[in-house]
Design an enzyme around this catalytic site. Sequence first.
Site, PDB file in Angstrom:
ATOM      1  N   SER A 164       0.830  -1.182  -0.074  1.00  0.00           N
ATOM      2  CA  SER A 164       0.008   0.067  -0.007  1.00  0.00           C
ATOM      3  C   SER A 164       0.849   1.266  -0.022  1.00  0.00           C
ATOM      4  CB  SER A 164      -0.969  -0.053   1.090  1.00  0.00           C
ATOM      5  OG  SER A 164      -1.490   1.327   1.570  1.00  0.00           O
ATOM      6  N   TYR A 166      -1.576  -0.313  10.782  1.00  0.00           N
ATOM      7  CA  TYR A 166      -1.692  -0.840   9.359  1.00  0.00           C
ATOM      8  C   TYR A 166      -0.127  -0.346   8.395  1.00  0.00           C
ATOM      9  CZ  TYR A 166      -3.057  -0.887   4.580  1.00  0.00           C
ATOM     10  OH  TYR A 166      -3.273  -1.391   3.086  1.00  0.00           O
TER      11      TYR A 166
END
Length: 378
Positions: free
Chosen positions: A201, A229
Amino acid sequence: MKRMMSNEIVSSNKTKKDGLGWMVWLRGWVNVLQEILLQRIMASHLHNPFPLPPLNNLTCIVTGSTSGIGSETARQLAEAGAHVVMAVRNIKAAHELIQQWQTKYYCSGKRLPLNIQAMELDLLSLNSVIRFSNAWNARLSPLHVLINNAGMFSMGGAQKFSEDGYEQHLQVNHLAPALLSLLLLPSLIRASQSRIISVNSVIHYVGFVDPNDLNFLSGKRKFSSLEGYSSSKLAQVMFNNVLSKRLPLETGISVLCLSPGVVQTNITRDLPRFIQDIYSALPYISYSPQEGCRSSVFSATDSQIQIYCEKLKTDQKSVCAFISQSCQPTNSSEEAHNVDTSNKVWEKTIELIGLPLNALERLIEGEEVPCRYGNPYQ
């Protein structure tokens, strides 16, 4: 004078930092916002769906393939002729999807069925990773592409831990895929030319990793779902940087990470309703899963990927390949280039997943390697 000396020590050893410097943090967010706002413009040259060549001789494992990007990746690879293994937690859901795809494929006039199957894999259990790897390697079949697609972002959620005692973002996004990648090396080597692909990501650009506190237990940093995350995704890139560097060229294994872009998912389910409404009202900015899987299928099939990965290795680059959502080679974050921290993340990861520090070398040689989360592994 003491303060100046202290600053020099911190700058020379990045693992002692408590977080990103504000300039690095700001540049990271610029990259994130650029992808959010401009991704459709940047990828305007791509077709949807992404055109694939015949893949009849390819065997692919795709984790987390019952929904979203993973589901589209598995389906498109299978329809192009690849043997696809859906490595999933929900076997029933996978079988239902396979049946739907087979029916639609048959109705389109194709004579042969899709070569696709499901195998159980729960990334919240390292023992499950070992069982899956043992079952696959026992087939003595080559594995051409491993796509570590499964991931989690419990947006707005509280800190939770897996049955193995690790923060869930860390385990699902980093530790379990790292263990899976290592344990499947015998099958990947058997394929002669193969690829380990990790769906990452752009959020890793604002991530920070403390190798001694991957679980956020020291109290130095306050946990949030975004911190968990971004940290786990950065750790994933750092681990793969070292893996790419340490894998000998003769293994034929290419290692790369990629960004799928900002994709419409259900990650906002834990947030207030008005934020969910805003998120769902941005269809132009965010990709559909079919659009979001383009960088995955590109990375799995493009003929130039291996050449690019070998060039990075022979040029003594300390990073693995990173493919953007527009299917172009790009750079990972500034922090991901920190060689010292990356090596420490590698060592800590090997420790946490229960393997000996020389596991990579022993697995390449075909030796039996013990893992504390299961039986001795070969």
